[in-house]
Design a protein around this motif. Structure first.
Motif, PDB file in Angstrom:
ATOM      1  N   LEU A  51      15.042  -2.100   3.173  1.00  0.00           N
ATOM      2  CA  LEU A  51      13.998  -2.204   4.199  1.00  0.00           C
ATOM      3  C   LEU A  51      12.780  -2.920   3.638  1.00  0.00           C
ATOM      4  N   ALA A  52      12.314  -3.946   4.348  1.00  0.00           N
ATOM      5  CA  ALA A  52      11.083  -4.642   3.978  1.00  0.00           C
ATOM      6  C   ALA A  52      10.052  -4.423   5.074  1.00  0.00           C
ATOM      7  N   ILE A  53       8.903  -3.906   4.696  1.00  0.00           N
ATOM      8  CA  ILE A  53       7.796  -3.703   5.627  1.00  0.00           C
ATOM      9  C   ILE A  53       6.847  -4.884   5.477  1.00  0.00           C
ATOM     10  N   VAL A  54       6.613  -5.587   6.573  1.00  0.00           N
ATOM     11  CA  VAL A  54       5.747  -6.775   6.540  1.00  0.00           C
ATOM     12  C   VAL A  54       4.455  -6.455   7.271  1.00  0.00           C
ATOM     13  N   GLY A  55       3.351  -6.419   6.518  1.00  0.00           N
ATOM     14  CA  GLY A  55       2.042  -6.178   7.103  1.00  0.00           C
ATOM     15  C   GLY A  55       1.342  -7.474   7.458  1.00  0.00           C
ATOM     16  N   LEU A  56       0.083  -7.354   7.814  1.00  0.00           N
ATOM     17  CA  LEU A  56      -0.710  -8.516   8.209  1.00  0.00           C
ATOM     18  C   LEU A  56      -1.314  -9.213   6.996  1.00  0.00           C
ATOM     19  N   ALA A  57      -2.295  -8.558   6.373  1.00  0.00           N
ATOM     20  CA  ALA A  57      -3.014  -9.138   5.246  1.00  0.00           C
ATOM     21  C   ALA A  57      -3.765  -8.010   4.549  1.00  0.00           C
ATOM     22  N   PRO A  58      -4.230  -8.219   3.322  1.00  0.00           N
ATOM     23  CA  PRO A  58      -4.986  -7.172   2.625  1.00  0.00           C
ATOM     24  C   PRO A  58      -6.264  -6.813   3.370  1.00  0.00           C
ATOM     25  N   GLY A  59      -6.619  -5.537   3.362  1.00  0.00           N
ATOM     26  CA  GLY A  59      -7.903  -5.101   3.893  1.00  0.00           C
ATOM     27  C   GLY A  59      -9.000  -5.324   2.856  1.00  0.00           C
ATOM     28  N   ARG A  60     -10.219  -5.535   3.330  1.00  0.00           N
ATOM     29  CA  ARG A  60     -11.319  -5.865   2.424  1.00  0.00           C
ATOM     30  C   ARG A  60     -11.519  -4.824   1.322  1.00  0.00           C
ATOM     31  N   GLU A  61     -11.589  -3.564   1.716  1.00  0.00           N
ATOM     32  CA  GLU A  61     -11.819  -2.508   0.737  1.00  0.00           C
ATOM     33  C   GLU A  61     -10.549  -1.742   0.423  1.00  0.00           C
ATOM     34  N   GLY A  62      -9.428  -2.228   0.960  1.00  0.00           N
ATOM     35  CA  GLY A  62      -8.140  -1.638   0.659  1.00  0.00           C
ATOM     36  C   GLY A  62      -7.443  -2.450  -0.409  1.00  0.00           C
ATOM     37  N   ALA A  63      -6.379  -3.155  -0.017  1.00  0.00           N
ATOM     38  CA  ALA A  63      -5.585  -3.897  -0.989  1.00  0.00           C
ATOM     39  C   ALA A  63      -6.379  -4.986  -1.697  1.00  0.00           C
ATOM     40  N   ASN A  64      -7.325  -5.613  -1.021  1.00  0.00           N
ATOM     41  CA  ASN A  64      -8.133  -6.631  -1.690  1.00  0.00           C
ATOM     42  C   ASN A  64      -8.955  -6.032  -2.828  1.00  0.00           C
ATOM     43  N   ARG A  65      -9.268  -4.760  -2.713  1.00  0.00           N
ATOM     44  CA  ARG A  65     -10.031  -4.079  -3.771  1.00  0.00           C
ATOM     45  C   ARG A  65      -9.106  -3.538  -4.857  1.00  0.00           C
ATOM     46  N   THR A  66      -7.978  -2.954  -4.452  1.00  0.00           N
ATOM     47  CA  THR A  66      -7.128  -2.256  -5.417  1.00  0.00           C
ATOM     48  C   THR A  66      -5.990  -3.096  -5.976  1.00  0.00           C
ATOM     49  N   GLY A  67      -5.537  -4.075  -5.211  1.00  0.00           N
ATOM     50  CA  GLY A  67      -4.420  -4.896  -5.659  1.00  0.00           C
ATOM     51  C   GLY A  67      -3.056  -4.364  -5.280  1.00  0.00           C
ATOM     52  N   ARG A  68      -2.996  -3.313  -4.446  1.00  0.00           N
ATOM     53  CA  ARG A  68      -1.707  -2.794  -3.979  1.00  0.00           C
ATOM     54  C   ARG A  68      -1.729  -2.690  -2.464  1.00  0.00           C
ATOM     55  N   PRO A  69      -0.674  -3.156  -1.777  1.00  0.00           N
ATOM     56  CA  PRO A  69      -0.674  -3.129  -0.313  1.00  0.00           C
ATOM     57  C   PRO A  69      -0.938  -1.739   0.254  1.00  0.00           C
ATOM     58  N   PHE A  70      -1.786  -1.703   1.273  1.00  0.00           N
ATOM     59  CA  PHE A  70      -2.076  -0.474   2.026  1.00  0.00           C
ATOM     60  C   PHE A  70      -2.619   0.645   1.129  1.00  0.00           C
ATOM     61  N   THR A  71      -3.412   0.269   0.157  1.00  0.00           N
ATOM     62  CA  THR A  71      -3.960   1.252  -0.773  1.00  0.00           C
ATOM     63  C   THR A  71      -5.458   1.043  -0.930  1.00  0.00           C
ATOM     64  N   GLY A  72      -6.225   2.081  -0.644  1.00  0.00           N
ATOM     65  CA  GLY A  72      -7.670   2.013  -0.852  1.00  0.00           C
ATOM     66  C   GLY A  72      -8.482   2.145   0.410  1.00  0.00           C
ATOM     67  N   ASP A  73      -7.840   2.070   1.586  1.00  0.00           N
ATOM     68  CA  ASP A  73      -8.546   2.304   2.839  1.00  0.00           C
ATOM     69  C   ASP A  73      -7.622   3.111   3.760  1.00  0.00           C
ATOM     70  N   ALA A  74      -8.087   3.371   4.972  1.00  0.00           N
ATOM     71  CA  ALA A  74      -7.369   4.293   5.858  1.00  0.00           C
ATOM     72  C   ALA A  74      -6.028   3.756   6.339  1.00  0.00           C
ATOM     73  N   SER A  75      -5.786   2.469   6.226  1.00  0.00           N
ATOM     74  CA  SER A  75      -4.550   1.897   6.781  1.00  0.00           C
ATOM     75  C   SER A  75      -3.298   2.447   6.112  1.00  0.00           C
ATOM     76  N   GLY A  76      -3.430   2.873   4.870  1.00  0.00           N
ATOM     77  CA  GLY A  76      -2.258   3.359   4.157  1.00  0.00           C
ATOM     78  C   GLY A  76      -1.921   4.814   4.393  1.00  0.00           C
ATOM     79  N   ASP A  77      -2.855   5.571   4.954  1.00  0.00           N
ATOM     80  CA  ASP A  77      -2.632   7.016   5.088  1.00  0.00           C
ATOM     81  C   ASP A  77      -1.395   7.323   5.915  1.00  0.00           C
ATOM     82  N   LEU A  78      -1.329   6.734   7.107  1.00  0.00           N
ATOM     83  CA  LEU A  78      -0.175   6.987   7.974  1.00  0.00           C
ATOM     84  C   LEU A  78       1.089   6.369   7.406  1.00  0.00           C
ATOM     85  N   LEU A  79       0.988   5.163   6.844  1.00  0.00           N
ATOM     86  CA  LEU A  79       2.174   4.490   6.329  1.00  0.00           C
ATOM     87  C   LEU A  79       2.825   5.298   5.218  1.00  0.00           C
ATOM     88  N   PHE A  80       2.049   5.694   4.220  1.00  0.00           N
ATOM     89  CA  PHE A  80       2.640   6.397   3.089  1.00  0.00           C
ATOM     90  C   PHE A  80       3.072   7.813   3.454  1.00  0.00           C
TER      91      PHE A  80
END
Length: 222
Positions: A51-80
């Protein structure tokens, strides 16, 4: 921060210059926040994924800050949380790259690997980044199902496989058989806005993962 990728040969260089608008934003954020990742965000997960999950783009304070998809902001809470309930992750997600979470049978990547202004990449930027997604997906020998989070991810996958958008209309919970034999399932994006407005609920999100699991046993394309 980590630049580890399960598919290092399919990643954009840290100083990729394909998209001038994204480069300008990256450079300004590097000055403002030198301790952030501020670079194309690599894929995360299992190189043997079905299974490959394809998102949109890094969030400013999420993946753009941490370097891991859906990590660092609220977008990852439901996904993980959903990945955990589906048995597709191991460890406790704490929205940090140091939380030790790993994925099983699943990989996450984005249609656009760099942060776009206002989270809205333009068509040229999506096209410029698609070769990296193609290279990554082509390198997954057991891939059977793609889960597109939002219409931009959906459209990019369809274009990648040579399909016509008019024949593959985006809709939450809609499944499509792609020209290459794989299955694409659509979902609303697990953004904070969609969750807060109830456009996407936990039950709705779990349902698309249940749909995906139904195709796990199909033979992967040759």
């Amino acid at each position: 921060m980590s630049d580890h990728s399960p598919l290092p040969f399919a990643e954009a260089p840290k100083n990729c210059r394909r998209c001038p608008r994204l480069v300008g934003l990256r450079q300004s954020l590097r000055k403002e926040h030198p301790d952030w990742w501020n670079a194309p965000v690599p894929a995360f997960g299992d190189p043997d994924a079905w299974l490959a999950i394809v998102g949109l783009a890094p969030g400013r304070e999420g993946a753009n800050r941490t370097g891991r998809p859906f990590t660092g902001d609220a977008s990852g809470d439901l996904l993980f949380a959903t990945l955990d309930r589906a048995g597709l992750s191991k460890g406790k997600f704490q929205s940090s790259i140091d939380d030790g979470v790993t994925l099983k049978g699943t990989i996450i990547l984005n249609a656009v690997k760099c942060l776009p202004p206002e989270n809205k990449p333009n068509g040229a930027e999506i096209n410029n980044c698609r070769p990296f997604m193609v290279k990554a997906l082509d390198a997954l020998p057991n891939l059977r199902v793609l889960l597109a989070l939002g219409k931009i991810a959906h459209d990019s996958v369809i274009r990648m496989t040579g399909g016509r958008l008019a024949e593959y209309k985006f809709g939450h919970g809609v499944e499509h058989r792609l020209p290459d034999g794989r299955v694409l399932i659509d979902s609303y994006h697990c953004s904070r806005y969609n969750v807060n407005t109830k456009r996407l609920t936990a039950e709705m999100f779990e349902a698309v993962f249940e749909m995906a699991s139904g195709f796990r046993a199909i033979d992967p394309p040759n």
